[in-house]
Every structure is written in C-alpha cells, then in structure tokens.
Design a protein around this motif. Structure first.
Motif, PDB file in Angstrom:
ATOM      1  N   GLY A 119      27.999  59.811  60.710  1.00 45.44           N
ATOM      2  CA  GLY A 119      28.317  61.332  61.613  1.00 45.44           C
ATOM      3  C   GLY A 119      26.916  61.172  62.245  1.00 45.44           C
ATOM      4  N   GLN A 120      25.659  61.245  61.355  1.00 43.16           N
ATOM      5  CA  GLN A 120      24.793  61.476  62.067  1.00 43.16           C
ATOM      6  C   GLN A 120      23.958  61.046  63.221  1.00 43.16           C
ATOM      7  OE1 GLN A 120      22.343  61.314  58.603  1.00 43.16           O
ATOM      8  NE2 GLN A 120      22.745  63.844  57.955  1.00 43.16           N
ATOM      9  N   LEU A 121      24.708  59.173  62.841  1.00 42.70           N
ATOM     10  CA  LEU A 121      23.934  58.595  63.601  1.00 42.70           C
ATOM     11  C   LEU A 121      25.324  58.473  65.052  1.00 42.70           C
ATOM     12  CD1 LEU A 121      24.768  54.977  62.341  1.00 42.70           C
ATOM     13  CD2 LEU A 121      22.862  55.574  62.790  1.00 42.70           C
ATOM     14  N   ASP A 122      25.960  59.746  65.305  1.00 43.04           N
ATOM     15  CA  ASP A 122      26.994  59.633  66.415  1.00 43.04           C
ATOM     16  C   ASP A 122      25.719  60.983  67.454  1.00 43.04           C
ATOM     17  OD1 ASP A 122      28.771  57.849  66.413  1.00 43.04           O
ATOM     18  OD2 ASP A 122      30.124  59.698  65.667  1.00 43.04           O
ATOM     19  N   ARG A 123      25.119  61.810  66.034  1.00 43.16           N
ATOM     20  CA  ARG A 123      24.332  62.837  66.617  1.00 43.16           C
ATOM     21  C   ARG A 123      22.383  62.272  66.830  1.00 43.16           C
ATOM     22  NH1 ARG A 123      24.686  68.177  64.610  1.00 43.16           N
ATOM     23  NH2 ARG A 123      22.827  68.375  64.898  1.00 43.16           N
ATOM     24  N   LEU A 124      22.369  61.541  66.595  1.00 42.27           N
ATOM     25  CA  LEU A 124      20.995  61.270  66.529  1.00 42.27           C
ATOM     26  C   LEU A 124      21.178  60.250  67.961  1.00 42.27           C
ATOM     27  CD1 LEU A 124      19.689  59.757  63.475  1.00 42.27           C
ATOM     28  CD2 LEU A 124      18.687  61.670  64.836  1.00 42.27           C
ATOM     29  N   ALA A 125      22.330  59.594  68.157  1.00 41.17           N
ATOM     30  CA  ALA A 125      22.230  59.057  69.411  1.00 41.17           C
ATOM     31  C   ALA A 125      22.203  59.672  70.265  1.00 41.17           C
ATOM     32  CB  ALA A 125      23.933  58.270  69.140  1.00 41.17           C
ATOM     33  N   GLU A 126      23.213  61.511  70.703  1.00 41.97           N
ATOM     34  CA  GLU A 126      22.528  62.336  71.854  1.00 41.97           C
ATOM     35  C   GLU A 126      21.506  62.573  71.843  1.00 41.97           C
ATOM     36  OE1 GLU A 126      25.122  65.626  70.499  1.00 41.97           O
ATOM     37  OE2 GLU A 126      26.715  64.343  70.256  1.00 41.97           O
ATOM     38  N   LEU A 127      20.069  62.395  71.486  1.00 43.11           N
ATOM     39  CA  LEU A 127      19.379  62.330  71.891  1.00 43.11           C
ATOM     40  C   LEU A 127      18.670  62.267  73.087  1.00 43.11           C
ATOM     41  CD1 LEU A 127      17.300  62.483  68.134  1.00 43.11           C
ATOM     42  CD2 LEU A 127      17.783  64.806  68.931  1.00 43.11           C
ATOM     43  N   PRO A 128      18.583  60.726  73.370  1.00 37.26           N
ATOM     44  CA  PRO A 128      17.959  60.451  74.724  1.00 37.26           C
ATOM     45  C   PRO A 128      18.703  60.986  75.781  1.00 37.26           C
ATOM     46  CG  PRO A 128      18.246  58.589  73.014  1.00 37.26           C
ATOM     47  CD  PRO A 128      19.644  59.809  72.309  1.00 37.26           C
ATOM     48  N   GLU A 129      19.976  61.907  75.400  1.00 40.25           N
ATOM     49  CA  GLU A 129      20.070  62.604  76.801  1.00 40.25           C
ATOM     50  C   GLU A 129      19.919  63.702  77.126  1.00 40.25           C
ATOM     51  OE1 GLU A 129      24.865  61.621  76.537  1.00 40.25           O
ATOM     52  OE2 GLU A 129      24.456  59.824  76.778  1.00 40.25           O
ATOM     53  N   LEU A 130      19.352  64.473  75.918  1.00 40.31           N
ATOM     54  CA  LEU A 130      18.946  65.901  75.716  1.00 40.31           C
ATOM     55  C   LEU A 130      17.672  66.777  76.322  1.00 40.31           C
ATOM     56  CD1 LEU A 130      19.751  66.564  71.690  1.00 40.31           C
ATOM     57  CD2 LEU A 130      21.236  67.222  73.954  1.00 40.31           C
ATOM     58  N   PRO A 131      17.336  68.284  76.999  1.00 39.72           N
ATOM     59  CA  PRO A 131      16.514  67.881  77.637  1.00 39.72           C
ATOM     60  C   PRO A 131      15.058  67.879  76.694  1.00 39.72           C
ATOM     61  CG  PRO A 131      17.327  69.229  78.172  1.00 39.72           C
ATOM     62  CD  PRO A 131      18.953  68.832  76.423  1.00 39.72           C
ATOM     63  N   LEU A 132      13.999  67.694  77.597  1.00 44.06           N
ATOM     64  CA  LEU A 132      12.379  67.265  75.645  1.00 44.06           C
ATOM     65  C   LEU A 132      13.034  68.414  74.892  1.00 44.06           C
ATOM     66  CD1 LEU A 132      10.926  65.966  75.461  1.00 44.06           C
ATOM     67  CD2 LEU A 132       8.616  67.707  76.489  1.00 44.06           C
ATOM     68  N   GLU A 133      12.592  70.158  75.100  1.00 46.14           N
ATOM     69  CA  GLU A 133      12.624  71.546  74.794  1.00 46.14           C
ATOM     70  C   GLU A 133      13.876  70.788  73.244  1.00 46.14           C
ATOM     71  OE1 GLU A 133      10.300  73.056  73.681  1.00 46.14           O
ATOM     72  OE2 GLU A 133       8.900  72.215  75.558  1.00 46.14           O
ATOM     73  N   ALA A 134      15.253  70.596  73.731  1.00 49.85           N
ATOM     74  CA  ALA A 134      16.302  70.230  73.083  1.00 49.85           C
ATOM     75  C   ALA A 134      15.962  69.549  71.949  1.00 49.85           C
ATOM     76  CB  ALA A 134      17.617  70.375  73.697  1.00 49.85           C
ATOM     77  N   PHE A 135      15.435  68.219  72.415  1.00 51.58           N
ATOM     78  CA  PHE A 135      14.735  66.137  71.538  1.00 51.58           C
ATOM     79  C   PHE A 135      14.322  67.459  70.779  1.00 51.58           C
ATOM     80  CE2 PHE A 135      12.860  63.183  70.660  1.00 51.58           C
ATOM     81  CZ  PHE A 135      13.379  61.861  71.175  1.00 51.58           C
TER      82      PHE A 135
END
Length: 494
Positions: A119-135
């Motif tokens: 489950g955490q891998l799915d969440r970490l896979a979303e990081l490159p698509e987030l804005p810098l602040e959310a990242f």
C-alpha cells in the motif's frame, strides 16, 4: 527322503558355505550403508537448497532495505534541487523495489508488513506527479515505509531460522531412523553369523567327538551321520572306515595275544614240569652245578609265565569292564599276594613289613589282587637285594589308601610322566634273566581306574619308590571302614 530334501539347499562344499555365509552376513550391512548414503544425500540436498535460499532471501531483504534508503534520499534531494533526473532515478528504484517485493511476498505471503509495504508503494508512486509543496509534505511517508521494510527483513530472518530448525529436526529424525536401522540390520548380521557359524562348527564338532571317541575307546558308539559340506561328510565316511579298520586290528591283536599266550603256556608248562622232574631226581642224582642250572631254568620259566599272565591280564582289562564288589579284608588280600611272591622275596633277601588287619572295605577281589600282584612283582624285579618292602593301608575321608614302597634305585624324573603307559620300558634295568614286558604298571593303573580309583607314584621319606593306591567307597553307606587302620611293622616275613 527328508534328509535328501533338506540337503538340496545346502552348499555342496565348505568353500561355497563360507562364501554364502560371507555374502549373507554382508547383505544387511550393505543395505545399511545404502540407506545411510541415501539419508546423507537427502540431508545434504536439503542443506544446500536451504543455504541457497537463505542467501538469496537475505540478500533480497538487504537489497530492499538499500532501495528504500535510496528512494528516500532521492526524494529529499529532489525536494531541495528540483532536478528531473532525480525523479527518473526515483522511479527506477521504485520499480525495482516493487519487483523484489513481489518475490518477497512468495516467502512471506501472510506477513502484514509486506501488505503494508504494497500500500505504501502505491502512495509513494504518486509523489512524482504532485506539486513541489505537496511533494515535500508527503516526504514523511518514508518513515513508516523504512520501518515496515526493516520489519520485513526481520521477518525474513525468522523465516530462515524456522526453515533451519525444520532441517535440524529432519536431520534428527533421519539420525534416529538410522540408529534403529543400524541396530536391526547389525542384529540380523549377527544372527546370520551365528547361524552360519553353527552350520560350519556343528559338523566339525561332530567329527571332533567322533575322533575323540575313536581315540579313547577305539570306536564311537552309534555315531550320528554328519550333515554339512561335502568335504566334512567325506571325512566322516573316512572316519567310519578308520573305525572299522581299528576294530579289525584290535580284534586281530586280541586274537594274536590269546593264541600266542596259549601257544607259549603249553610248551612252558612242559619245560617247567620237566625241570621239576629232573630236580626231584627222577632221571638220577644231580650234581650241584646241574641243580643250579635247573633252578635257573625254573626261575626263568616262572618269570616267563608271569609275563604271559600279564599279557592275558592286559588283554582282559581292555575288554572286560565288569566289577564284582564285595566286602573283603584288605589285609587278607595283601597276604595272599605276598604268599605268591614268597620264594621271590626270599631269594632277593627282602624284608617285608605289612599292616595288620582286619581292614574291611568293599572292592573287587580280582582287580585289587591283580593290582597288588603287579606292584609287588615290580618291587621284586627292581628293588634292592636285601632291601625292604613295606605295605601300608589306611581308611580316611571315605577312601581306602594303600601304599606299596620298596628300597632301591629311585625312578628317574624323565620316566615318571610315562610310567603307567603300556609297553613303556624305563631307563632302570630289570634285575633278572628276562626283560619285563612294560605292562605291569599299566595293568595296575587300569585296575585302579576300573574301580574309580587312582594309582600314583608318591614321595616317601625313607624308601626310594612308593606307589599309592586310592580307592573311593562304592557308595555312601560304606564310607566308614569297619576297623581302624594299622600301619607297617605289624609283620616281618623273611
């Protein structure tokens, strides 16, 4: 029919039996070695497989931990320098982590940490698509991700330890099984060894008993046929032939002794009768020289007759083993024997000392008289001229002990071991015109053994030669003599 059928499975030769015994005894041991080799091969295979898996799984768990650190490091660097190449590296590490985690799931299918990491891998896979602040705000997700990765590594180590414990238990099970198989198969080998040893030793012992029977009695009574290898059966047949041949030779010997004794006694009686007639003056008066020659002829004839009687006694003892036990006065039997040798003792000039009676004992008159006759005759033949002959007797501890001792030359040590052998001539020369037959003491010893007694050469403080006769009581009711013993000097015959 049974014997023929039972021999079909038997080896035809001793060599075949020995080879068959070797193969049958080695067969359980070969099975044991084969099973031990199979068990060791199985344990070796399990240990090798487990070691390979343990190395691979440990390496994969360490790789996952290293990838987790690189992913966190790359994400934090991107948050600082904002380089797109760092995100590409992040995606590669994430894909590699996902691939290795899928293999790790096969090892830990029900592990909660593995599920959490998915489950955490799915969440970490979303990081490159987030804005810098959310990242930057989502960087805190790496802390539980690292904790679950470390927990997964410990779970992997525990799973490896459990597998090693199973292999250890399997090894102990195989060891116990090998111990039981070793005990069973070695016991089977020992049983087979004892069985084949009996098959080999039994006919050998039968042959040994057969040979001992032939050697001791000249024949083996009702011999049982030997069942075994052909060589031993053939040897048993040879022993049958040897026993028959010995019986024939023994019969021929006894027949020869009977005929020769008869043929010798007949002319000897004529010679002694003729010498007696000449001594009585039937053919006229004799000169002193002629009378001396007649006395020499008569004495030699008496010694020759005694030798013939000894041969007859020896022949009789070899075949007649019957006893006629009766209550007798031992002193009376001794005096009757001494009366037969009165002239010989008088010519030797020997003084005789004999115990007084009565001394009552149960014994065989013929055997005892023959024994004492040979001992007294031996003392006359080998004793000292003008010496002493002493006969002592006593009853003690349920046995009758009679000693016949005379002065003269002691018996050499080298002759004592064979003193009672038939036809053995010692080194001391017999005093007289004729040489002895060498069976007098043998006949005496046989007479003692016939009554379950013994005759030995004993030591005496005064006299050079002393023979001791020991006769046990025939039964328990007569172990006590009816009179007290008396010893020596009770009578002095010239």
């Amino acid at each position: 029919m049974t014997s023929a059928v039972s021999r079909r499975w038997r080896p035809r030769s001793l060599l075949q039996l020995v080879l068959l015994a070797f193969l049958m005894v080695m067969l359980p041991l070969a099975v044991l070695m084969f099973q031990a080799g199979q068990a060791l091969s199985e344990l070796s295979r399990l240990a090798d497989q487990s070691a390979r898996q343990a190395v691979e799984e440990t390496r994969r768990a360490r790789t996952l931990g290293a990838l987790a650190l690189e992913m966190e490091r790359g994400a934090r660097q991107y948050a600082v320098v904002e380089q797109e190449s760092l995100l590409e590296i992040y995606d590669e590490r994430l894909a590699e982590y996902r691939r290795l985690l899928a293999k790790q799931r096969e090892l830990l299918p029900d592990d909660p940490d593995v599920e959490a990491l998915s489950g955490q891998l799915d969440r970490l896979a979303e990081l490159p698509e987030l804005p810098l602040e959310a990242f930057k705000q989502r960087l805190t997700d790496f802390l539980p991700f690292a904790e679950h990765t470390e927990a997964m590594r410990h779970a992997t180590n525990r799973r490896i330890d459990d597998r090693l414990d199973l292999i250890r238990q399997r090894a102990e099970t195989v060891q116990h099984r090998l111990w039981w198989q070793t005990a069973a198969l070695v016991s089977a080998s020992l049983i087979l060894m004892l069985l084949f040893t009996r098959l080999i030793v039994r006919p050998v012992r039968q042959l040994e008993r057969r040979i001992l029977g032939i050697g001791s009695t000249g024949r083996s009574a009702q011999p049982s046929p030997v069942q075994g290898p052909a060589e031993l059966v053939s040897l048993d047949e040879r022993l049958d032939w040897l026993s028959s041949r010995l019986d024939e030779l023994e019969e021929q010997k006894q027949q020869f002794l009977r005929h020769m004794s008869h043929e010798l006694k007949t002319p000897l009686a004529s010679v002694r009768e003729g010498s007696a007639l000449l001594a009585d003056g039937v053919a006229g008066d004799l000169t002193d020289h002629q009378r001396e020659i007649l006395e020499l002829i008569d004495a030699s004839g008496g010694e020759l007759q005694q030798l013939i009687e000894q041969l007859l006694d020896y022949n009789l003892l070899q075949h007649n083993q019957r006893l006629e036990i009766e209550r007798l006065d031992v002193a009376t039997v001794v005096k009757e024997v001494l009366a037969k040798h009165h002239l010989g003792l008088q010519q030797k000039g020997m003084s005789v000392h004999c115990f007084d009676g009565p001394l009552i004992w149960r014994l065989d008159r013929t055997a005892t008289a023959r024994l004492l006759d040979n001992l007294v005759s031996n003392a006359v033949a080998y004793g000292e001229d003008g010496g002493e002959l002493e006969i002592r007797a006593r009853a003690t501890h349920g046995c009758l002990v009679v000693e016949v001792a005379n002065s003269g030359e002691p018996i050499p040590e080298e002759d004592r071991a064979r003193l009672f052998e038939a036809f053995y001539q010692g080194r001391i020369r017999r005093k007289g015109a004729l040489k002895g037959s060498g069976i007098g003491l043998s006949v005496a010893a046989d007479c003692a053994r016939l009554q379950h007694g013994s005759l030995v050469l004993a030591e005496d403080d005064r006299l050079a030669v002393c023979f001791r006769l020991t006769l046990p009581a025939p039964d328990a009711d007569h172990q006590e003599s009816l009179t007290a013993p008396a010893v020596a000097d009770a009578r002095n015959d010239p």
